[in-house]
Scaffold this motif. Structure first.
Motif, mmCIF file in Angstrom:
data_model
loop_
_atom_site.group_PDB
_atom_site.id
_atom_site.type_symbol
_atom_site.label_atom_id
_atom_site.label_comp_id
_atom_site.label_asym_id
_atom_site.label_seq_id
_atom_site.Cartn_x
_atom_site.Cartn_y
_atom_site.Cartn_z
ATOM 1 N N TYR A 198 0.854 -1.181 0.000
ATOM 2 C CA TYR A 198 0.000 0.000 0.000
ATOM 3 C C TYR A 198 0.888 1.228 0.000
ATOM 4 O O TYR A 198 1.861 1.298 0.761
ATOM 5 C CB TYR A 198 -0.902 0.018 1.246
ATOM 6 N N THR A 226 -2.428 5.475 2.297
ATOM 7 C CA THR A 226 -3.554 4.657 1.861
ATOM 8 C C THR A 226 -4.125 3.839 3.014
ATOM 9 O O THR A 226 -3.371 3.163 3.727
ATOM 10 C CB THR A 226 -3.114 3.691 0.744
ATOM 11 N N CYS A 260 -5.179 0.757 4.846
ATOM 12 C CA CYS A 260 -4.628 -0.559 4.533
ATOM 13 C C CYS A 260 -5.203 -1.702 5.364
ATOM 14 O O CYS A 260 -4.991 -2.873 5.024
ATOM 15 C CB CYS A 260 -3.111 -0.537 4.687
ATOM 16 N N SER A 316 -1.564 3.193 6.007
ATOM 17 C CA SER A 316 -0.182 2.804 5.772
ATOM 18 C C SER A 316 0.698 4.049 5.630
ATOM 19 O O SER A 316 0.335 5.004 4.937
ATOM 20 C CB SER A 316 -0.094 1.969 4.495
#
Length: 266
Positions: A7, A11, A13, A84
């Motif tokens: 990721y 983002t 995750c 992430s």
């Protein structure tokens, strides 16, 4: 289904559920999404049994029982979101200097990764995950898997600024003069989540800022009917959103809110 191997920074995750009834929640979501479970002992971080929900051998989410002393637990049931990051310590530092709060400082979780828990200026909790051997959901945007997230914020502008400054990512806003004010969180030009302004009536009722996690349904009507028939409830009428799909906010038998979505046919 293809396995997700990484990721990008910023983002979402991973998601996990803190619940008041581990066995009951496991059974409910197994029937809803077809999950099977692999249990891990996480006593070193105050969780105990951490049930990894599996889909075709890939981790899709996790469920654990909430208890005293846990950073994100108020004794109730709630879905938690992980984002992430490339350097968890750097993000924690920026959070502390940009109006956020550090709820749990950085620490290693064996070889799996490095974790910390922060809150944005509205109090919405975000778990940071710097991956080691574990990157997060091995499956995304498939039937039964996590597919989207939205931050319902008491101050969308403050939440947007926080994400841009702390994570160094972009957002795209729509509806500035409309009843629904919405910002899409972008990573590499791709939408990975949303930030929505909470309606005034909810703010007046002192509803807290929080994340809503979305899971994809293979059959929307069947999934909605399952929730209602297994002790859960739908919190509103299903809605058809152009360009997104059919969705509804649901509540599981233990009181945790989540969303079911069936994307529009391509």
């Amino acid at each position: 289904m293809p396995k997700v191997k990484e990721y990008k920074h910023g983002t979402p995750c991973w998601v996990d559920l803190a619940t008041t009834d581990l066995a009951g929640a496991r059974a409910f979501y197994a029937g809803l999404f077809g999950w099977e479970y692999v249990d891990e002992e996480m006593g070193e971080i105050g969780i105990g049994i951490y049930s990894m929900a599996m889909m075709d051998g890939s981790a899709a989410a996790a469920i654990y029982e909430s208890g005293p002393g846990q950073v994100r637990s108020d004794g109730g049931a709630k879905w938690n979101l992980y984002v992430s990051v490339d350097d968890v310590d750097a993000v924690v530092g920026r959070a502390a200097t940009n109006g956020g709060a550090v709820l749990a400082g950085s620490r290693d979780v064996d070889r799996a990764g490095r974790v910390a828990v922060i809150a944005d200026p509205t109090g919405c909790v975000i778990t940071l995950w710097e991956p080691g051997e574990f990157v997060g959901c091995g499956v995304m945007s498939e039937a039964g898997a996590f597919s989207w997230c939205e931050h319902l914020s008491t101050d969308r502008a403050a939440s947007v600024r926080f994400f841009e400054q702390v994570f160094g990512i972009e957002t795209a806003s729509v509806g500035e003069e409309q009843p629904v004010q919405y910002s899409t969180v972008l990573v590499g030009g791709k939408g990975v989540g949303g930030i929505m302004q909470m309606p005034d009536r909810m703010i007046e009722e002192e509803v807290a800022s929080e994340w809503y996690v979305y899971f994809q349904a293979a059959d929307f009507d069947e999934s909605a009917g399952y929730v209602q028939g297994r002790g859960g409830r739908l919190m509103a009428e299903p809605d058809d959103i152009p360009g997104f799909g059919r969705m509804v906010v649901a509540r599981d038998p233990q009181g945790a809110d989540f969303c079911i979505v069936q994307p529009e046919a391509v």
